[in-house]
Design a protein around this motif. Structure first.
Motif, PDB file in Angstrom:
ATOM      1  N   ARG A   5      -3.998  -1.905   5.500  1.00 40.26           N
ATOM      2  CA  ARG A   5      -4.744  -1.620   4.121  1.00 40.26           C
ATOM      3  C   ARG A   5      -4.355  -0.069   3.494  1.00 40.26           C
ATOM      4  O   ARG A   5      -3.705   0.728   4.580  1.00 40.26           O
ATOM      5  N   ILE A   6      -4.490   0.083   2.433  1.00 37.67           N
ATOM      6  CA  ILE A   6      -4.145   1.435   1.673  1.00 37.67           C
ATOM      7  C   ILE A   6      -5.548   2.103   1.579  1.00 37.67           C
ATOM      8  O   ILE A   6      -6.454   1.476   0.769  1.00 37.67           O
ATOM      9  N   LYS A   7      -5.741   3.343   1.885  1.00 42.48           N
ATOM     10  CA  LYS A   7      -6.905   3.825   1.590  1.00 42.48           C
ATOM     11  C   LYS A   7      -6.938   5.186   0.648  1.00 42.48           C
ATOM     12  O   LYS A   7      -6.138   6.070   1.121  1.00 42.48           O
ATOM     13  N   PRO A   8      -7.574   5.083  -0.378  1.00 46.55           N
ATOM     14  CA  PRO A   8      -7.563   6.451  -1.191  1.00 46.55           C
ATOM     15  C   PRO A   8      -8.197   7.677  -0.460  1.00 46.55           C
ATOM     16  O   PRO A   8      -9.489   7.368  -0.185  1.00 46.55           O
ATOM     17  N   THR A   9      -7.513   8.806  -0.237  1.00 46.71           N
ATOM     18  CA  THR A   9      -8.422   9.989   0.527  1.00 46.71           C
ATOM     19  C   THR A   9      -7.823  11.263  -0.127  1.00 46.71           C
ATOM     20  O   THR A   9      -6.726  11.269  -0.461  1.00 46.71           O
ATOM     21  N   SER A  10      -8.745  12.144  -0.106  1.00 44.76           N
ATOM     22  CA  SER A  10      -8.283  13.456  -0.512  1.00 44.76           C
ATOM     23  C   SER A  10      -7.498  14.479   0.320  1.00 44.76           C
ATOM     24  O   SER A  10      -6.628  15.238   0.132  1.00 44.76           O
ATOM     25  N   VAL A  42      -4.898  14.928  -7.007  1.00 39.84           N
ATOM     26  CA  VAL A  42      -4.819  13.330  -6.935  1.00 39.84           C
ATOM     27  C   VAL A  42      -5.090  12.693  -5.688  1.00 39.84           C
ATOM     28  O   VAL A  42      -4.558  13.367  -4.612  1.00 39.84           O
ATOM     29  N   ASN A  43      -5.826  11.668  -5.410  1.00 41.23           N
ATOM     30  CA  ASN A  43      -5.910  10.943  -4.195  1.00 41.23           C
ATOM     31  C   ASN A  43      -4.525  10.742  -3.588  1.00 41.23           C
ATOM     32  O   ASN A  43      -3.632  10.159  -4.134  1.00 41.23           O
ATOM     33  N   ALA A  44      -4.613  10.649  -2.103  1.00 40.64           N
ATOM     34  CA  ALA A  44      -3.540  10.483  -1.471  1.00 40.64           C
ATOM     35  C   ALA A  44      -3.564   8.971  -1.131  1.00 40.64           C
ATOM     36  O   ALA A  44      -5.000   8.628  -0.906  1.00 40.64           O
ATOM     37  N   LEU A  45      -2.614   8.214  -0.758  1.00 42.77           N
ATOM     38  CA  LEU A  45      -3.009   6.931  -0.319  1.00 42.77           C
ATOM     39  C   LEU A  45      -2.468   6.612   1.163  1.00 42.77           C
ATOM     40  O   LEU A  45      -1.130   6.807   1.442  1.00 42.77           O
ATOM     41  N   SER A  46      -3.353   6.262   2.019  1.00 41.69           N
ATOM     42  CA  SER A  46      -3.073   6.384   3.435  1.00 41.69           C
ATOM     43  C   SER A  46      -3.043   5.044   4.144  1.00 41.69           C
ATOM     44  O   SER A  46      -4.116   4.228   3.622  1.00 41.69           O
ATOM     45  N   PRO A  47      -1.985   4.636   4.649  1.00 43.77           N
ATOM     46  CA  PRO A  47      -2.348   3.215   5.291  1.00 43.77           C
ATOM     47  C   PRO A  47      -3.294   3.346   6.492  1.00 43.77           C
ATOM     48  O   PRO A  47      -3.478   4.445   7.294  1.00 43.77           O
ATOM     49  N   THR A  48      -4.001   2.176   6.700  1.00 39.05           N
ATOM     50  CA  THR A  48      -5.165   2.116   7.696  1.00 39.05           C
ATOM     51  C   THR A  48      -4.558   1.232   8.839  1.00 39.05           C
ATOM     52  O   THR A  48      -3.487   0.545   8.838  1.00 39.05           O
ATOM     53  N   TYR A  49      -5.124   0.973   9.865  1.00 42.77           N
ATOM     54  CA  TYR A  49      -4.721   0.420  11.123  1.00 42.77           C
ATOM     55  C   TYR A  49      -5.016  -0.918  10.828  1.00 42.77           C
ATOM     56  O   TYR A  49      -4.258  -1.933  11.703  1.00 42.77           O
ATOM     57  N   GLY A  50      -5.558  -1.432   9.828  1.00 34.77           N
ATOM     58  CA  GLY A  50      -5.743  -2.859   9.504  1.00 34.77           C
ATOM     59  C   GLY A  50      -4.658  -3.195   8.552  1.00 34.77           C
ATOM     60  O   GLY A  50      -4.563  -4.513   8.023  1.00 34.77           O
TER      61      GLY A  50
END
Lengths: 428, 425
Positions: B115-120, B105-113
């Motif tokens: 937002r939330i980015k889906p990433t493996s 399942v994709n993890a959801l990482s906060p970005t410096y802007g």
């Protein structure tokens, strides 16, 4: 790049008309910078000196500023060591070192007092070849004097040359003296011919490197020529002494062009010399034949690797067991030669070489000799000293004479040039 | 023939490094040539497989979504199994540095802007910051790090996650230039430079003291990704011990510390596999014999040096990495002049609205199943050339969030096919 090339459909606006009148137009280079800061994060001086604004400022930003005629060059340009790592860091091909060299030249010409201690000291250091020419006439006396602590103290107090370093010893016989005593080349060939650019250091201080170059190339059947030559200009660029560098370049380009005319390629054993002839010459000077010299210049092992089966020859060779800690000089890195020595030594039975990492040695030619730069120089070198000691070698190894000084100074290990091991491996 | 190898990989990013490591493990004498510092330091350090496809909703399980992708997508060319295998290789190479391999399942990482980015896969240093952990969060920015506006990022995040997020900007402890580099700040934390010699206060402790005043009820604290260069684990540990809550890094733009750490790790892996790595000069041309590449020309200033190889992998990147070039006449691949499919009319390269699904983002080479680039007739350009990473077409890495996954999977397949196809063995 493609944008500039495809500009034939419209007339670009003339933003800097003065560039037409002979000034160097680096605007396209400045415009290629998209401020990713990779150069700043790779700059060894910026890494240890919080006051140094870094290559991005020294290059494209300062270049834009100085288009305004009333804008002085920031004096921090003199703290750049000219290691040129920013060039190989930049993903956008911004000619950073070319910008630094022109800015430094302008600073020295317009803003540095010609009677100041700094100017005189820098002029002397950057003309090491002349200094060495005088010193090598009486090598034993010079060596005695320069290792005298009183003389060193005076050098530091009066001249600003650090007393921390041991002055390099002059050889009792220069390379050129050896060459003429030997009666020149032992091999003659119309097909395989190289002109050796020995530079100042191999001539006056480490003629054994020059002799190794000659013997290794002769073992592959090359006729070696040793044309008259002056300093490659590396220390002059680093000190902003562009008129001195240009004078030396005039002699070098004329002599090396003549050798190329005779069918030779140009070989250097010092990676700063080969980088200067290849890159800085055509970037900074417009001389007849300078492009041709650049295209025909090689580092010694690079040349053999391309033109001979050097790897094959080394597979069958053997030397007395020895372990080296190898440091790739920044100027070798710039020419894409950083991994070459290790790759070649791996093939020699008996020789073992470990790369001590990609940090800068910190001395950068004359830089680490300046009293006010000595501490910075040693801070930059600390990582390499540490890795060298970890490697527990029998000796250090590098292509650059001043990196070698720094390695010896920082660790006490004796340092050899890869050509010397090649000589042991390939020449009977 | 002086410089000669079994496999020559052109390009030092994620795709090229993966191809070289796999080829070397397959028994090939492998050389990797790369023009400049690679673009990993321009990347966030997050390793994504597939974040979006066909809608604005993030994809939950990327491997399940791959079969729905169009035929020309590189994932369809190499297949789901190769994608999985390449991630397993990545997990092995980055052990201790990365997490996320425990689930599909994709993890959801906060970005410096904000937002939330889906990433493996995500750096271990970012693990405590995942949005799937519903913990109240304090984001800390620094005056000197202008690329991260913590209060703004917090405001945006707070609006989209089921926990409280606050942001605060503090002074970075110590005396630094107003435009100090993030690498310099990272080094100060790495070395724990002493700020106060009498009280022996180091940078880490001083930073923790500054942040403690703002901690409040926060259950974790996020910083821009500059918590140490060589030893980020130790920096986090000290901060966590001082603050009493988990600490994480928010991935940043260039120069990216997580990207540089990944670059270092890949360099170590290349060295361990015996891959010869050369940097500093671009590949510019080639020689061929009856449809086989016999050598690649490396530009060394004002002349070219031939590098001979039995098999070649092209991993020079896309429009950003300069593996794909364009001018007013068209789009091209500059080293081998491989065919790049494109509309005849330049006005069809793009749509008028910036955030539309842009055709130019999919430009790149089309390949056969073994990743050999195809000419305009659909035949392999060369029998011994393969391509990997962003130089491939048929996908929009920025829109899909699939850049790293495509590089890993195609790098693995290109490297494996190259070593299996050696005529010299």
């Amino acid at each position: 790049m493609s944008d500039a090339e495809s500009s034939d459909e419209f007339e670009p606006v003339e933003v800097f008309p003065e560039a037409e009148s002979g000034g160097m137009d680096l605007r396209s280079g400045a415009d290629d910078c998209y401020k990713c800061s990779t150069c700043d994060s790779e700059c060894p001086v910026a890494a240890v000196d919080d006051d140094f604004p870094g290559p991005k400022f020294q290059g494209p930003e300062q270049w834009r500023l100085k288009r305004k005629s009333d804008q002085d060059i920031d004096d921090s340009v003199m703290n750049c060591s000219n290691c040129m790592r920013c060039d190989s860091a930049c993903p956008s091909d911004v000619p950073l070192s070319q910008m630094h060299n022109t800015a430094r030249g302008t600073f020295v010409e317009n803003q540095m007092a010609k009677l100041s201690r700094e100017y005189i000291r820098n002029r002397i250091l950057s003309n090491y070849g002349t200094l060495a020419w005088v010193g090598s006439k009486v090598p034993r006396l010079t060596n005695f004097l320069m290792s005298n602590s009183v003389v060193q103290e005076v050098n530091e107090k009066v001249m600003g040359i650090t007393a921390e370093r041991e002055f390099p010893e002059f050889a009792e016989q220069t390379f050129r003296e050896w060459w003429s005593e030997r009666d020149g080349a032992n091999v003659e060939s119309d097909e395989k011919r190289v002109a050796y650019f020995h530079g100042c250091y191999s001539n006056y201080n480490t003629p054994e490197v020059g002799k190794a170059m000659v013997r290794v190339f002769e073992s592959f059947g090359y006729e070696v020529m040793v044309p008259p030559q002056k300093c490659s200009g590396t220390p002059m660029f680093a000190n902003g002494m562009l008129p001195d560098a240009r004078r030396a370049a005039e002699t070098n380009v004329a002599e090396l062009s003549a050798a190329i005319e005779d069918g030779a390629d140009v070989i250097a054993s010092c990676t700063s010399c080969s980088l200067s002839l290849r890159q800085e010459y055509p970037e900074l000077f417009d001389l007849d034949g300078i492009e041709d010299v650049s295209a025909h210049t090689y580092e010694a092992l690079e040349y053999l690797r391309i033109h001979e089966d050097l790897s094959g020859a080394l597979e069958e060779s053997e030397v007395d067991s020895e372990r080296f800690a190898y440091h790739a000089p920044c100027h070798a890195r710039n020419q894409g030669l950083a991994g070459q020595a290790i790759e070649l030594l791996d093939r020699v039975e008996g020789a073992e070489a470990e790369d001590v990492g990609d940090s800068c040695s910190g001395i950068s030619g004359t830089y680490g000799w300046k009293e006010e730069k000595y501490d910075t120089s040693m801070k930059i070198g600390a990582e390499m000293f540490h890795h060298m000691e970890d490697a527990e070698p029998d000796a250090g190894m590098t292509e650059c004479p001043t990196c070698a000084m720094q390695m010896e100074h920082g660790t006490g290990y004796e340092v050899r040039h890869p050509l010397q091991v090649m000589e042991d491996a390939l020449v009977d | 023939m002086a410089i000669e190898d079994d496999v020559l990989v052109i390009g030092g990013g994620l795709a090229g490094a993966t191809a070289a490591i796999v080829a070397a493990r397959g028994g090939a004498r492998t050389r990797l040539v790369t023009h400049k510092e690679n673009t990993l330091r321009n990347a966030s350090g997050l390793v994504d497989v597939l974040g979006y496809h066909g809608s604005d909703e993030p994809i939950v399980e990327p491997f399940e979504a791959i079969p729905d992708l169009p035929d020309e997508h590189p994932y369809r060319t190499v297949g789901v199994d190769a994608v999985r295998e390449s991630l397993a290789l990545f997990d092995e190479l980055t052990e201790g540095l990365y997490e996320g391999g425990h689930t599909d399942v994709n993890a959801l990482s906060p970005t410096y802007g904000g937002r939330i980015k889906p990433t493996s896969r995500y750096p271990t240093s970012a693990a405590a910051g995942l949005a799937s952990r519903a913990e109240d969060t304090l984001l800390v920015g620094f005056e000197v790090v202008t690329g991260f506006d913590a209060p703004l990022a917090a405001e945006r995040l707070d609006a989209s996650v089921p926990f409280d997020v606050r942001g605060v900007t503090v002074r970075f402890p110590g005396e630094f230039r107003a435009d100090a580099r993030v690498t310099r700040l990272a080094k100060a934390l790495d070395a724990d430079e002493l700020l106060d010699r009498e009280n022996r206060t180091g940078t880490r402790e001083a930073l923790a003291d500054l942040v403690a005043e703002h901690l409040g009820d926060a259950e974790r604290v996020g910083f821009p990704a500059l918590l140490g260069d060589h030893d980020p684990g130790a920096v986090r540990e000290t901060l966590e011990a001082e603050l009493g809550v988990p600490v994480f890094e928010v991935p940043m733009g260039p120069p990216s510390l997580p990207g540089m750490r990944l670059e270092d790790r890949l360099e170590e892996a290349l060295d361990a596999e015996g891959v010869r790595v050369e940097s500093g000069n671009p590949a510019v041309d080639y020689t061929e014999d009856e449809g086989r590449i016999t050598s690649v020309s490396i530009d060394r200033g004002r002349r070219e040096t031939p590098y001979h190889a039995d098999q070649v992998v092209l991993a020079t990147g896309g429009l950003v990495g300069k593996g794909i070039d364009s001018d007013r006449e068209g789009i091209s691949e500059p080293v081998f002049d491989c065919h790049v499919p494109q509309p005849e009319e330049r006005y069809e390269w793009f749509h008028d609205h910036v955030f539309d699904d842009q055709p130019f983002a999919r430009f790149g080479m089309d390949t056969d199943d073994s990743l050999r680039p195809l000419d305009s007739e659909g035949e392999p350009e060369f029998s011994n050339l393969r391509a990997a990473g962003a130089v491939l077409g048929g996908y929009d890495l920025a829109r899909e969030k699939s850049g790293s996954g495509v590089s890993l999977a195609t790098g693995l397949v290109a490297g494996r096919n190259a070593s299996e196809d050696l005529t010299t063995q």
